[in-house]
Motif scaffolding. Structure first.
Motif, PDB file in Angstrom:
ATOM      1  N   GLY A 432     -66.908  62.793 -29.797  1.00  0.00           N
ATOM      2  CA  GLY A 432     -66.000  64.089 -29.927  1.00  0.00           C
ATOM      3  C   GLY A 432     -65.233  64.104 -31.493  1.00  0.00           C
ATOM      4  N   LEU A 433     -64.806  65.222 -31.659  1.00  0.00           N
ATOM      5  CA  LEU A 433     -64.095  65.429 -33.002  1.00  0.00           C
ATOM      6  C   LEU A 433     -62.807  66.270 -32.649  1.00  0.00           C
ATOM      7  CD1 LEU A 433     -66.086  66.673 -36.140  1.00  0.00           C
ATOM      8  CD2 LEU A 433     -64.432  68.283 -34.997  1.00  0.00           C
ATOM      9  N   SER A 434     -62.137  66.152 -33.478  1.00  0.00           N
ATOM     10  CA  SER A 434     -60.552  67.215 -33.277  1.00  0.00           C
ATOM     11  C   SER A 434     -59.975  66.910 -34.827  1.00  0.00           C
ATOM     12  CB  SER A 434     -59.875  66.666 -32.336  1.00  0.00           C
ATOM     13  OG  SER A 434     -58.900  67.675 -32.107  1.00  0.00           O
ATOM     14  N   PHE A 435     -59.257  68.089 -35.235  1.00  0.00           N
ATOM     15  CA  PHE A 435     -58.190  68.030 -36.176  1.00  0.00           C
ATOM     16  C   PHE A 435     -57.207  68.167 -35.814  1.00  0.00           C
ATOM     17  CE2 PHE A 435     -62.225  69.137 -38.235  1.00  0.00           C
ATOM     18  CZ  PHE A 435     -62.211  68.770 -39.744  1.00  0.00           C
ATOM     19  N   ASP A 436     -55.910  67.434 -36.449  1.00  0.00           N
ATOM     20  CA  ASP A 436     -54.574  68.144 -35.971  1.00  0.00           C
ATOM     21  C   ASP A 436     -54.058  69.246 -36.928  1.00  0.00           C
ATOM     22  OD1 ASP A 436     -53.928  67.220 -38.587  1.00  0.00           O
ATOM     23  OD2 ASP A 436     -52.884  65.125 -37.830  1.00  0.00           O
ATOM     24  N   ARG A 437     -52.955  69.559 -36.926  1.00  0.00           N
ATOM     25  CA  ARG A 437     -52.324  70.854 -37.759  1.00  0.00           C
ATOM     26  C   ARG A 437     -52.513  70.412 -39.158  1.00  0.00           C
ATOM     27  NH1 ARG A 437     -46.272  72.002 -36.131  1.00  0.00           N
ATOM     28  NH2 ARG A 437     -47.073  71.626 -33.979  1.00  0.00           N
ATOM     29  N   TYR A 438     -52.506  69.465 -39.587  1.00  0.00           N
ATOM     30  CA  TYR A 438     -52.474  68.964 -40.972  1.00  0.00           C
ATOM     31  C   TYR A 438     -53.916  68.794 -41.758  1.00  0.00           C
ATOM     32  CZ  TYR A 438     -47.841  67.846 -39.669  1.00  0.00           C
ATOM     33  OH  TYR A 438     -46.577  68.266 -38.944  1.00  0.00           O
ATOM     34  N   GLY A 439     -54.854  68.904 -40.874  1.00  0.00           N
ATOM     35  CA  GLY A 439     -56.274  68.924 -41.379  1.00  0.00           C
ATOM     36  C   GLY A 439     -56.715  67.258 -41.225  1.00  0.00           C
ATOM     37  N   VAL A 440     -55.902  66.567 -40.663  1.00  0.00           N
ATOM     38  CA  VAL A 440     -56.626  64.933 -40.434  1.00  0.00           C
ATOM     39  C   VAL A 440     -57.644  64.952 -39.327  1.00  0.00           C
ATOM     40  CG1 VAL A 440     -55.678  62.855 -39.956  1.00  0.00           C
ATOM     41  CG2 VAL A 440     -54.245  64.283 -41.244  1.00  0.00           C
ATOM     42  N   LEU A 441     -58.712  64.507 -39.581  1.00  0.00           N
ATOM     43  CA  LEU A 441     -60.006  64.366 -38.878  1.00  0.00           C
ATOM     44  C   LEU A 441     -59.769  63.017 -38.029  1.00  0.00           C
ATOM     45  CD1 LEU A 441     -62.685  65.038 -37.847  1.00  0.00           C
ATOM     46  CD2 LEU A 441     -63.366  63.939 -40.072  1.00  0.00           C
ATOM     47  N   SER A 442     -60.066  63.297 -36.602  1.00  0.00           N
ATOM     48  CA  SER A 442     -60.050  61.985 -35.814  1.00  0.00           C
ATOM     49  C   SER A 442     -61.770  62.078 -35.031  1.00  0.00           C
ATOM     50  CB  SER A 442     -59.266  62.026 -34.755  1.00  0.00           C
ATOM     51  OG  SER A 442     -58.012  61.978 -35.156  1.00  0.00           O
ATOM     52  N   VAL A 443     -62.256  61.030 -35.134  1.00  0.00           N
ATOM     53  CA  VAL A 443     -63.576  61.170 -34.472  1.00  0.00           C
ATOM     54  C   VAL A 443     -63.975  60.106 -33.359  1.00  0.00           C
ATOM     55  CG1 VAL A 443     -66.159  60.905 -35.219  1.00  0.00           C
ATOM     56  CG2 VAL A 443     -64.621  61.878 -36.863  1.00  0.00           C
ATOM     57  N   VAL A 444     -64.449  60.401 -32.142  1.00  0.00           N
ATOM     58  CA  VAL A 444     -64.757  59.160 -31.328  1.00  0.00           C
ATOM     59  C   VAL A 444     -65.913  58.648 -31.631  1.00  0.00           C
ATOM     60  CG1 VAL A 444     -65.167  59.162 -28.737  1.00  0.00           C
ATOM     61  CG2 VAL A 444     -63.585  60.705 -29.367  1.00  0.00           C
ATOM     62  N   ASP A 445     -65.660  57.419 -32.065  1.00  0.00           N
ATOM     63  CA  ASP A 445     -66.784  56.391 -32.387  1.00  0.00           C
ATOM     64  C   ASP A 445     -67.371  55.573 -31.097  1.00  0.00           C
ATOM     65  OD1 ASP A 445     -68.691  54.927 -33.664  1.00  0.00           O
ATOM     66  OD2 ASP A 445     -67.290  53.718 -34.786  1.00  0.00           O
ATOM     67  N   ALA A 446     -68.283  56.275 -30.121  1.00  0.00           N
ATOM     68  CA  ALA A 446     -68.484  55.803 -28.723  1.00  0.00           C
ATOM     69  C   ALA A 446     -69.119  54.370 -28.944  1.00  0.00           C
ATOM     70  CB  ALA A 446     -69.472  56.904 -28.331  1.00  0.00           C
ATOM     71  N   GLY A 447     -69.971  54.213 -29.695  1.00  0.00           N
ATOM     72  CA  GLY A 447     -70.833  53.049 -29.598  1.00  0.00           C
ATOM     73  C   GLY A 447     -70.022  51.856 -30.101  1.00  0.00           C
ATOM     74  N   ASN A 448     -69.027  52.221 -31.041  1.00  0.00           N
ATOM     75  CA  ASN A 448     -68.043  50.915 -31.244  1.00  0.00           C
ATOM     76  C   ASN A 448     -66.687  51.055 -30.531  1.00  0.00           C
ATOM     77  OD1 ASN A 448     -69.399  49.595 -33.296  1.00  0.00           O
ATOM     78  ND2 ASN A 448     -69.004  51.485 -34.654  1.00  0.00           N
ATOM     79  N   GLY A 449     -66.747  51.808 -29.452  1.00  0.00           N
ATOM     80  CA  GLY A 449     -65.604  51.840 -28.695  1.00  0.00           C
ATOM     81  C   GLY A 449     -64.127  51.937 -29.331  1.00  0.00           C
ATOM     82  N   ARG A 450     -64.156  53.028 -30.118  1.00  0.00           N
ATOM     83  CA  ARG A 450     -62.843  53.175 -30.877  1.00  0.00           C
ATOM     84  C   ARG A 450     -62.647  54.689 -31.225  1.00  0.00           C
ATOM     85  NH1 ARG A 450     -64.720  50.414 -36.695  1.00  0.00           N
ATOM     86  NH2 ARG A 450     -66.433  52.199 -37.225  1.00  0.00           N
ATOM     87  N   VAL A 451     -61.544  54.998 -31.843  1.00  0.00           N
ATOM     88  CA  VAL A 451     -61.492  56.416 -32.337  1.00  0.00           C
ATOM     89  C   VAL A 451     -61.005  56.262 -33.771  1.00  0.00           C
ATOM     90  CG1 VAL A 451     -60.015  58.706 -32.168  1.00  0.00           C
ATOM     91  CG2 VAL A 451     -60.668  57.444 -29.879  1.00  0.00           C
ATOM     92  N   GLN A 452     -61.497  56.760 -34.592  1.00  0.00           N
ATOM     93  CA  GLN A 452     -61.356  56.754 -36.223  1.00  0.00           C
ATOM     94  C   GLN A 452     -60.477  58.026 -36.675  1.00  0.00           C
ATOM     95  OE1 GLN A 452     -61.913  53.398 -36.290  1.00  0.00           O
ATOM     96  NE2 GLN A 452     -62.979  53.538 -38.161  1.00  0.00           N
ATOM     97  N   ARG A 453     -59.451  57.821 -37.436  1.00  0.00           N
ATOM     98  CA  ARG A 453     -58.768  58.828 -37.984  1.00  0.00           C
ATOM     99  C   ARG A 453     -59.093  58.795 -39.717  1.00  0.00           C
ATOM    100  NH1 ARG A 453     -52.913  59.686 -36.227  1.00  0.00           N
ATOM    101  NH2 ARG A 453     -53.906  60.633 -34.728  1.00  0.00           N
ATOM    102  N   PHE A 454     -59.393  60.020 -40.036  1.00  0.00           N
ATOM    103  CA  PHE A 454     -59.739  60.148 -41.649  1.00  0.00           C
ATOM    104  C   PHE A 454     -58.595  60.950 -42.052  1.00  0.00           C
ATOM    105  CE2 PHE A 454     -63.448  58.882 -39.408  1.00  0.00           C
ATOM    106  CZ  PHE A 454     -64.065  57.891 -40.169  1.00  0.00           C
ATOM    107  N   SER A 455     -57.879  60.612 -43.333  1.00  0.00           N
ATOM    108  CA  SER A 455     -56.779  61.167 -43.896  1.00  0.00           C
ATOM    109  C   SER A 455     -57.427  62.370 -44.971  1.00  0.00           C
ATOM    110  CB  SER A 455     -55.721  60.526 -44.401  1.00  0.00           C
ATOM    111  OG  SER A 455     -55.218  59.767 -43.493  1.00  0.00           O
ATOM    112  N   ILE A 456     -56.639  63.255 -44.968  1.00  0.00           N
ATOM    113  CA  ILE A 456     -57.291  64.427 -46.000  1.00  0.00           C
ATOM    114  C   ILE A 456     -56.608  64.098 -47.280  1.00  0.00           C
ATOM    115  CG2 ILE A 456     -55.348  66.057 -45.555  1.00  0.00           C
ATOM    116  CD1 ILE A 456     -57.585  68.245 -45.826  1.00  0.00           C
ATOM    117  N   GLU A 457     -57.408  63.910 -48.316  1.00  0.00           N
ATOM    118  CA  GLU A 457     -56.890  63.701 -49.718  1.00  0.00           C
ATOM    119  C   GLU A 457     -56.537  64.786 -50.487  1.00  0.00           C
ATOM    120  OE1 GLU A 457     -60.586  61.646 -51.230  1.00  0.00           O
ATOM    121  OE2 GLU A 457     -59.866  59.792 -50.179  1.00  0.00           O
TER     122      GLU A 457
END
Length: 457
Positions: A432-457
């Motif tokens: 899965g993938l989604s953005f918040d209202r600020y453009g920060v990206l979150s990705v479901v990393d299924a095989g690693n059992g986690r959700v990763q957040r990537f800040s916009i630079e």
């Protein structure tokens, strides 16, 4: 010399208004009036500006906000306001009423008397005079999907935006398991405006919630009672949405072949079935709260509105295949404000866009066979489209997230693409993938059992 008296001439000082007219103190008319001066009669005339009503007299003009006088002439069932440019009175029907007059002559009528309040043929419309709202009650075993307005997130992202290449784990990341700080092959996710994240925890048969600022455990908000078909259970959920109007979760309960709704209110112990006997995978909703569901077996996407269990075909529906009128294993979907539907086709290694009413889709990413080139995708899943029409899509087996600008023939990698792994810059079967209202990206990393957040630079 004889003294003489000095005679000073008599000077008539006229009234200020006859000398200066409207140029001094607006002729005494007041700030909310327009002053006009008649040079012949030397009279000043005060006239109230648009949006104001004279509550004084013809001689003593007092300009009062029109909305405070008889509701500005608006229907009693309308709200009076002012046009931001002209300040003229604007009449807008209150919730639960519809304008059956015109833009100039607004007539507010009980919504239930017009088109059944938008409730549809399988519902009864009723009106609550206290809350000024329409309530739709579905007949038989139908459940109401909704027709009220819902704000759909639009994200403005610069065409040159870049994200941190190392993600921060915001949920899971403690190995596969069923504890509240763990996830087990999570799939889809949804981010609310307050940055609350809800996650479809596939192998744990539950929906997990993580509020902004939480640093330890998540909260089970649906399911979590073991794998099963009971109303208090889920079986392999793949996607989840938050419906603000009803403060509930809409869940694709995939391995139970149904779409269910769970209230977010405290004390909720079970859900209700909205759609049964469907091989759902992805969910989306438009600003009118119409629900869109992909069926990966039938190769189609349907829109459900009001009391509806059949739905209207909006994409595919011509069997599995690679034709432009076909879908092959559609997974996650996105709907924009024009009601165009974007579909990730997992087995066709492409993303297609279906304009409203279209019989065929347009390939906007991939479609060159499964592969790792920038013109290709290999297992597209979660997707999002920003206000520029730029597509962001998870590329599962290339372990990356790609960006495809409108009309582009190839994409660019924005995060990942560093091979399969558990590093902060790697994925292992992202979903899965989604953005918040600020453009920060979150990705479901299924095989690693986690959700990763990537800040916009």
């Amino acid at each position: 010399m004889n003294a003489r008296s000095v005679v000073r001439p008599y000077v008539l000082v006229p009234d200020l208004h006859t000398v200066s007219g409207c140029t001094v103190n607006n002729g005494g008319c007041g700030a909310n009036a327009t002053c006009t001066y008649n040079a012949t009669t030397k009279a000043v005339k005060c006239s109230c500006k648009g949006g104001y009503t004279n509550t004084g007299s013809s001689v003593n003009v007092v300009c009062t906000d029109s909305c405070t006088v008889n509701n500005g002439g608006c229907d009693p069932k309308a709200t009076c306001s002012h046009d931001a440019t002209t300040n003229a009175v604007s009449c807008i029907c209150k919730a639960g009423y519809i304008n059956t007059g015109s833009a100039v002559n607004v007539v507010c009528t009980d919504s239930c008397t017009f088109n059944n309040g938008g409730c549809g043929a399988n519902a009864t419309c009723s009106y609550n005079a206290t809350t000024n709202t329409v309530k739709c009650t579905c007949a038989g075993d139908y459940f109401y999907m909704g027709s009220a307005s819902q704000d759909i997130r639009t994200v403005n992202i610069s065409a040159n935006a870049k994200w941190s290449q190392n993600g921060v784990t915001i949920a899971g990341g403690h190995g596969e398991g069923g504890a509240t700080n763990q996830l087990n092959l999570p799939r889809g996710l949804f981010i609310d405006d307050d940055q609350t994240v809800v996650i479809a925890d596939f192998e744990n048969h539950r929906i997990m919630q993580r509020k902004n600022g939480d640093t330890t455990n998540g909260q089970v908000v649906a399911g979590g009672n073991g794998q099963g078909k009971g109303l208090n259970q889920l079986n392999g959920p793949t996607d989840v949405l938050i419906d603000k109007e009803t403060d509930s979760l809409i869940i694709c309960d995939a391995d139970n072949g149904r779409v269910v709704r769970w209230s977010r209110r405290s004390g909720t112990t079970q859900g209700e079935v909205l759609i049964d006997n469907i091989n759902c995978y992805g969910l989306a909703v438009d600003e009118q709260r119409n629900l869109y569901v992909s069926d990966h077996v039938k190769g189609e996407v349907r829109r459900y509105q009001g009391c509806d269990k059949i739905g209207t075909l909006v994409a595919g529906g011509n069997g599995k295949g690679a034709g432009l009128n076909q879908l092959n294993y559609p997974t996650y979907i996105f709907v924009d404000r024009d009601h165009s539907v974007y579909v990730s086709e997992w087995q066709n290694a492409r993303v297609t866009k279906w304009n409203k009413g279209a019989k065929e889709g347009i390939v906007i990413a991939g479609g060159q066979g499964a592969g790792s080139a920038l013109t290709q995708l290999n297992g597209p899943l979660g997707l999002f489209v920003d206000t520029l029409g730029t597509l962001y899509v998870v590329d599962e087996f290339n372990y990356r997230v790609m960006r495809w600008t409108q009309g582009a023939t190839q994409g660019t990698v924005i995060v990942g693409g560093n091979g399969q792994g558990a590093g902060a810059n790697q994925f292992y079967n992202p979903y899965g993938l989604s953005f918040d209202r600020y453009g920060v990206l979150s990705v479901v990393d299924a095989g690693n059992g986690r959700v990763q957040r990537f800040s916009i630079e």
